[in-house]
Write a protein that holds these residues in place. Sequence first.
Motif, PDB file in Angstrom:
ATOM      1  N   PRO A   1     -16.030  44.290  45.457  1.00 23.52           N
ATOM      2  CA  PRO A   1     -15.772  45.173  44.732  1.00 23.52           C
ATOM      3  C   PRO A   1     -16.234  45.756  43.471  1.00 23.52           C
ATOM      4  O   PRO A   1     -16.427  46.489  42.560  1.00 23.52           O
ATOM      5  CB  PRO A   1     -14.647  45.903  45.164  1.00 23.52           C
ATOM      6  N   LEU A   2     -16.703  44.921  43.153  1.00 22.38           N
ATOM      7  CA  LEU A   2     -16.848  44.299  41.996  1.00 22.38           C
ATOM      8  C   LEU A   2     -18.609  44.869  41.135  1.00 22.38           C
ATOM      9  O   LEU A   2     -18.345  45.564  40.131  1.00 22.38           O
ATOM     10  CB  LEU A   2     -17.597  42.595  41.140  1.00 22.38           C
ATOM     11  N   ALA A   3     -19.547  45.065  41.934  1.00 21.45           N
ATOM     12  CA  ALA A   3     -20.608  46.063  41.606  1.00 21.45           C
ATOM     13  C   ALA A   3     -20.127  47.591  41.485  1.00 21.45           C
ATOM     14  O   ALA A   3     -20.817  48.005  40.638  1.00 21.45           O
ATOM     15  CB  ALA A   3     -21.297  46.022  43.070  1.00 21.45           C
ATOM     16  N   LEU A   4     -18.652  47.929  42.325  1.00 24.36           N
ATOM     17  CA  LEU A   4     -18.422  49.170  42.163  1.00 24.36           C
ATOM     18  C   LEU A   4     -17.532  49.206  40.725  1.00 24.36           C
ATOM     19  O   LEU A   4     -18.317  51.305  40.024  1.00 24.36           O
ATOM     20  CB  LEU A   4     -17.637  49.717  43.273  1.00 24.36           C
ATOM     21  N   VAL A   5     -17.668  48.674  40.415  1.00 21.58           N
ATOM     22  CA  VAL A   5     -16.777  48.629  38.423  1.00 21.58           C
ATOM     23  C   VAL A   5     -17.733  48.137  38.120  1.00 21.58           C
ATOM     24  O   VAL A   5     -17.302  48.153  36.375  1.00 21.58           O
ATOM     25  CB  VAL A   5     -15.095  48.038  38.371  1.00 21.58           C
ATOM     26  N   GLY A   6     -19.638  47.946  38.138  1.00 18.89           N
ATOM     27  CA  GLY A   6     -19.645  47.756  36.936  1.00 18.89           C
ATOM     28  C   GLY A   6     -20.192  46.108  37.156  1.00 18.89           C
ATOM     29  O   GLY A   6     -21.139  46.483  35.068  1.00 18.89           O
ATOM     30  N   ALA A   7     -19.625  45.614  37.569  1.00 17.75           N
ATOM     31  CA  ALA A   7     -20.279  44.072  36.713  1.00 17.75           C
ATOM     32  C   ALA A   7     -22.125  44.042  37.356  1.00 17.75           C
ATOM     33  O   ALA A   7     -22.209  44.470  38.019  1.00 17.75           O
ATOM     34  CB  ALA A   7     -19.639  43.408  37.560  1.00 17.75           C
TER      35      ALA A   7
ATOM     36  N   LYS B   1     -22.248  39.429  34.140  1.00 19.30           N
ATOM     37  CA  LYS B   1     -21.494  40.232  33.453  1.00 19.30           C
ATOM     38  C   LYS B   1     -20.785  40.984  34.193  1.00 19.30           C
ATOM     39  O   LYS B   1     -20.305  41.858  34.883  1.00 19.30           O
ATOM     40  CB  LYS B   1     -22.422  41.094  32.365  1.00 19.30           C
ATOM     41  N   GLN B   2     -19.272  40.384  33.397  1.00 20.72           N
ATOM     42  CA  GLN B   2     -17.984  40.987  33.977  1.00 20.72           C
ATOM     43  C   GLN B   2     -17.199  42.525  33.717  1.00 20.72           C
ATOM     44  O   GLN B   2     -18.007  43.157  32.078  1.00 20.72           O
ATOM     45  CB  GLN B   2     -16.721  40.127  33.780  1.00 20.72           C
ATOM     46  N   SER B   3     -17.234  43.241  34.528  1.00 21.61           N
ATOM     47  CA  SER B   3     -17.052  44.946  34.024  1.00 21.61           C
ATOM     48  C   SER B   3     -15.335  44.877  33.133  1.00 21.61           C
ATOM     49  O   SER B   3     -14.887  43.318  33.606  1.00 21.61           O
ATOM     50  CB  SER B   3     -16.301  45.609  34.736  1.00 21.61           C
ATOM     51  N   ARG B   4     -15.070  46.216  32.251  1.00 22.77           N
ATOM     52  CA  ARG B   4     -14.001  46.072  31.726  1.00 22.77           C
ATOM     53  C   ARG B   4     -12.702  45.993  33.287  1.00 22.77           C
ATOM     54  O   ARG B   4     -11.509  45.596  32.353  1.00 22.77           O
ATOM     55  CB  ARG B   4     -13.882  47.130  31.218  1.00 22.77           C
ATOM     56  N   LEU B   5     -12.946  45.783  34.027  1.00 23.85           N
ATOM     57  CA  LEU B   5     -11.959  46.481  34.939  1.00 23.85           C
ATOM     58  C   LEU B   5     -11.157  44.718  35.753  1.00 23.85           C
ATOM     59  O   LEU B   5     -12.218  44.257  36.306  1.00 23.85           O
ATOM     60  CB  LEU B   5     -11.672  47.320  35.586  1.00 23.85           C
ATOM     61  N   ASN B   6      -9.892  44.695  35.371  1.00 25.08           N
ATOM     62  CA  ASN B   6      -9.729  43.352  35.609  1.00 25.08           C
ATOM     63  C   ASN B   6      -9.557  43.354  36.820  1.00 25.08           C
ATOM     64  O   ASN B   6      -8.291  43.714  37.212  1.00 25.08           O
ATOM     65  CB  ASN B   6      -8.697  42.283  35.217  1.00 25.08           C
ATOM     66  N   LEU B   7     -10.267  43.320  38.023  1.00 23.86           N
ATOM     67  CA  LEU B   7      -9.771  43.499  39.694  1.00 23.86           C
ATOM     68  C   LEU B   7      -9.023  42.799  40.318  1.00 23.86           C
ATOM     69  O   LEU B   7      -8.459  42.800  41.187  1.00 23.86           O
ATOM     70  CB  LEU B   7     -10.931  43.249  40.749  1.00 23.86           C
ATOM     71  N   GLN B   8      -8.539  41.224  39.768  1.00 22.68           N
ATOM     72  CA  GLN B   8      -8.344  40.200  40.301  1.00 22.68           C
ATOM     73  C   GLN B   8      -6.595  40.201  39.650  1.00 22.68           C
ATOM     74  O   GLN B   8      -5.237  39.845  40.597  1.00 22.68           O
ATOM     75  CB  GLN B   8      -8.622  38.900  39.486  1.00 22.68           C
TER      76      GLN B   8
END
Length: 469
Positions: free
Chosen positions: A89-95, A439-446
């Motif tokens: 799901p990383l792509a969905l949150v802007g990574a 480049k990671q998104s601002r949302l911390n999925l972990q």
Amino acid sequence: MKALLQKQRDAFVAEGFVSAEARVDRLDRAISLLHDNRDAIPDALDQDFGNRSRHQTLMELYATLESLKHAKKRVRRWMKRDKRKVPLPLALVGAKARVEYQPKGVVGILGTWNFPINTTFSPLAGALAAGNRVIIKLSEVAPATAARIADLVARAFDETEVACVTGGPEVGAAFSSLPFDHLCFTGSPAVGKLVMRAASENLTPVTLELGGKSPVIIARDADLEDAAVRIMTGKALNSGQACLGPDYIMVAEDQLEDFVRHATKWTSEMFPTLLDNVDCCSVINERHLERLRSYVEEARSAGVDVREINPTGEQFSGQEGAYKIPFTFVVDAGDDLKIMQEEIFGPLLVIKTYERLEECIAYINAHPRPLGLYIFSRDKATQRQLLDHTVSGGVCVNDVMLHASIEDLPFGGVGNSGMGHYRGFNGFKSFSHARAVFKQSRLNLQRLSGTVPPYGDRADKALAHIIRK
């Protein structure tokens, strides 16, 4: 040399990002260096060889200029960031992910004497396009050319951009042991091993173009006359002193005499005389001439069928200022002879006969992998059979050597014939570091999924959900 390497490394670090404009400027200067001295460079090569066709040197200059111009035209495209896919799901949150092709730093290039322009400036094209600084070690076997090139490079470039060093084997050994960011060597497998061993002390990555014994397979369906013309035209380049030169020919036993007749006729038309013929390149020096003569004498002493192409019966003893030997066929030489154990690198050709094509495949696969493989056949199934059941650095179908002139193809060997590539985009990539950037998104999925300590039910559920076949 250590001080020069440090100067280049300091300049590389100080420059930071190497702009497309800077790369194009350096490529432009290399192009002008060769083009503007296209009359002076052949004179130096002729001095080193005793006799080297001016036309052959101009052809070498042309091929080298094409490498540089190809890189100059495309460097902006090659430099672009290469976007890569990010999984859900990383792509969905802007990574986001990308590859940036970063210059490695300082590249060392060890050139050869047989094509001293192409084996230095062709890899230089890729190294400069990639944004590197470069030090070139020129071959001591062609001293006049080395001196000329070193002088021209010093005029065209600051020593922190591109520089040349000269000297004998001890200089070459010291050069290989320097902590370059990449090392490119063209030469023999024996010296290539020494270069790689020295580079390994610094974990320096290497590109090795090592030649070897490149075979020609003439299938039964091939046009024998056309094959003979193309093979002997390729063999005539630099009088066989070429890493990609055909080394031995495999022809059907019942087609041997027809092939030899066509090959002899065409060679005699190209070179009606040899000794005073400026189109016929000399062997580089007396040591190499004696090496070639020893191959022929050993074959004759073993009772092997040896056939010289000497249209006017010239005498080759007592030459002054040049070292020539007739184009010579050695038919069905045994593997115990040196001519079958060493790269010939001269105007001698072994012809081996076969009854079934599978014999050719088995023979090639039983020996070190060659730099080039040359297939003469109009039948697509035969071509595919030979391509699928052999391994070589490159292949040319219905001609010899010309695949190396295609800038959009990678040039290099495999196994005993080398590793890595230069020319075109493949050369650019060889002299670049493919740097992965995420480049990671601002949302911390972990953290949201509970897959950080202390682990609990949420972690179990998340992992059960994503671990699938």
